[in-house]
Design a protein around this motif. Structure first.
Motif, PDB file in Angstrom:
ATOM      1  N   ILE A 246      64.010 -49.603  25.347  1.00 53.38           N
ATOM      2  CA  ILE A 246      63.688 -48.176  25.497  1.00 53.38           C
ATOM      3  C   ILE A 246      62.254 -48.010  25.991  1.00 53.38           C
ATOM      4  CG2 ILE A 246      63.555 -45.953  24.328  1.00 53.38           C
ATOM      5  CD1 ILE A 246      66.389 -47.148  24.609  1.00 53.38           C
ATOM      6  N   ILE A 247      61.360 -48.796  25.438  1.00 50.91           N
ATOM      7  CA  ILE A 247      59.951 -48.735  25.855  1.00 50.91           C
ATOM      8  C   ILE A 247      59.825 -49.143  27.324  1.00 50.91           C
ATOM      9  CG2 ILE A 247      57.661 -49.761  25.525  1.00 50.91           C
ATOM     10  CD1 ILE A 247      58.413 -50.053  22.528  1.00 50.91           C
ATOM     11  N   TYR A 248      60.491 -50.234  27.703  1.00 53.23           N
ATOM     12  CA  TYR A 248      60.432 -50.704  29.088  1.00 53.23           C
ATOM     13  C   TYR A 248      61.004 -49.650  30.041  1.00 53.23           C
ATOM     14  CZ  TYR A 248      61.348 -53.316  33.346  1.00 53.23           C
ATOM     15  OH  TYR A 248      61.382 -53.713  34.660  1.00 53.23           O
ATOM     16  N   ALA A 249      62.169 -49.079  29.683  1.00 49.48           N
ATOM     17  CA  ALA A 249      62.816 -48.090  30.545  1.00 49.48           C
ATOM     18  C   ALA A 249      61.925 -46.864  30.734  1.00 49.48           C
ATOM     19  CB  ALA A 249      64.158 -47.676  29.952  1.00 49.48           C
ATOM     20  N   THR A 250      61.259 -46.450  29.669  1.00 46.68           N
ATOM     21  CA  THR A 250      60.366 -45.286  29.748  1.00 46.68           C
ATOM     22  C   THR A 250      59.189 -45.566  30.682  1.00 46.68           C
ATOM     23  OG1 THR A 250      60.929 -44.671  27.469  1.00 46.68           O
ATOM     24  CG2 THR A 250      58.953 -43.675  28.420  1.00 46.68           C
ATOM     25  N   ARG A 274      66.948 -50.572  40.401  1.00 46.44           N
ATOM     26  CA  ARG A 274      67.648 -51.738  39.858  1.00 46.44           C
ATOM     27  C   ARG A 274      67.065 -52.185  38.522  1.00 46.44           C
ATOM     28  NH1 ARG A 274      67.498 -55.858  44.829  1.00 46.44           N
ATOM     29  NH2 ARG A 274      65.387 -54.993  44.896  1.00 46.44           N
ATOM     30  N   HIS A 275      65.765 -51.989  38.349  1.00 44.01           N
ATOM     31  CA  HIS A 275      65.132 -52.388  37.093  1.00 44.01           C
ATOM     32  C   HIS A 275      65.670 -51.554  35.925  1.00 44.01           C
ATOM     33  CE1 HIS A 275      61.890 -54.990  38.790  1.00 44.01           C
ATOM     34  NE2 HIS A 275      62.145 -54.264  39.871  1.00 44.01           N
ATOM     35  N   LEU A 276      65.804 -50.245  36.153  1.00 43.34           N
ATOM     36  CA  LEU A 276      66.341 -49.370  35.109  1.00 43.34           C
ATOM     37  C   LEU A 276      67.805 -49.688  34.828  1.00 43.34           C
ATOM     38  CD1 LEU A 276      64.738 -45.915  36.021  1.00 43.34           C
ATOM     39  CD2 LEU A 276      64.335 -47.263  33.959  1.00 43.34           C
ATOM     40  N   ASN A 277      68.563 -49.954  35.886  1.00 42.74           N
ATOM     41  CA  ASN A 277      69.977 -50.307  35.702  1.00 42.74           C
ATOM     42  C   ASN A 277      70.116 -51.590  34.888  1.00 42.74           C
ATOM     43  OD1 ASN A 277      70.764 -48.112  37.240  1.00 42.74           O
ATOM     44  ND2 ASN A 277      70.804 -49.247  39.140  1.00 42.74           N
TER      45      ASN A 277
END
Length: 293
Positions: A246-250, A274-277
């Motif tokens: 969650i932290i990375y996605a944010t 692609r990173h978020l996916n």
């Protein structure tokens, strides 16, 4: 053929992706629902898709002259004058018929979903004609719509989501809405291209709201994973570790939004990155694997 594509563009089919939040309660408790519950979820999804498209048509028609001056919004069917008022009325009639049918059907199973969807529809109409011109309130109103989706999904299958979950969704939505407003201001060539409520936000203020809501969403998710609800529901001691995703996605969303000015369309940003996916995929994989241990 072109007319049909313009109608799909008018309905903003791509934005229906937001309504997948309806299935979140079912994902959390997949073993507690059957085929009938899944069918009710599909109807709930259809209801929100219809209501969202109704609001988009009303909103786009109302804002067509302002959108025509905006760099990103000028390609919308009404702003570009490819569709007319007649097309808007036809679209509204078609969607309204489907909406009323689904609303009557789902009220036989869950009256709460019907009431919630009507509240969402009324609130959205008020937003289109009045509330969107009220600073701060307009961002909060849009953000609540995402929590409504999760709540509706839970009500439709009698699996009410945790309060922490609803709060996390609301805060994450507020984060993206604030970043969208910031992107709209940076992309506008003049103040005349934006409505007064957006012009009233200083960029420094929107940056602060983005930072605060992002941090609050992360903390809310961590508290959700540590809550009694999550511990009893999942019985997964590794669940708090999923906060890393969650932290990375944010942070990744914020990085792409600032670097590319793509935050004016959050759905497109999420789908194309692609990173978020990959982050979403590995987060779900982690939860599934640790739940089975």
């Amino acid at each position: 053929m072109r007319k049909s594509l313009l109608y799909l563009k008018m309905f903003r089919i791509k934005q229906w992706t937001k309504n997948l939040l309806i299935f979140l309660p079912a994902f959390i408790s997949p073993y507690e629902i059957g085929m009938q519950s899944f069918f009710v979820l599909i109807m709930t999804f259809g209801l929100f898709c219809c209501s969202a498209s109704i609001i988009y048509i009303v909103n786009d028609w109302t804002d067509r002259e302002l959108d025509a001056k905006h760099k990103n919004k000028k390609h919308r069917p009404f702003a570009s004058k490819e569709l007319t008022l007649q097309d808007a009325l036809i679209g509204l009639l078609l969607l309204s018929v489907i909406f009323i049918y689904l609303c009557l059907e789902i009220s036989k199973v869950s009256l709460g979903v019907s009431v919630l969807i009507l509240i969402y529809l009324i609130q959205s109409i008020l937003y289109s004609y009045f509330l969107k011109n009220v600073t701060l309130v307009e961002m909060l109103i849009v953000s609540t719509g995402y929590s409504y989706r999760v709540l509706a999904g839970g009500l439709s299958i009698n699996l009410l989501p945790s309060t922490w979950m609803l709060l996390t969704i609301f805060l994450a939505s507020l984060f993206m809405i604030a970043q969208k407003r910031l992107s709209d201001k940076s992309c506008a060539e003049s103040q005349n291209q934006l409505r007064a409520s957006i012009n009233a936000y200083p960029e420094a203020f929107l940056t602060s709201v983005t930072s605060i809501s992002a941090a609050a969403a992360i903390i809310s998710y961590i508290l959700f994973t540590l809550s009694d609800y999550a511990q009893v529901k999942f019985q997964n001691p590794y669940l708090p570790i999923s906060s890393i995703f969650i932290i990375y996605a944010t942070f990744r969303y914020l990085q792409v939004a600032i670097a590319s000015s793509k935050a004016h369309d959050p759905i497109q940003l999420i789908i194309q990155d692609r990173h978020l996916n990959a982050c979403v995929f590995f987060c779900l994989l982690f939860i599934i694997i640790t739940n089975s241990i």
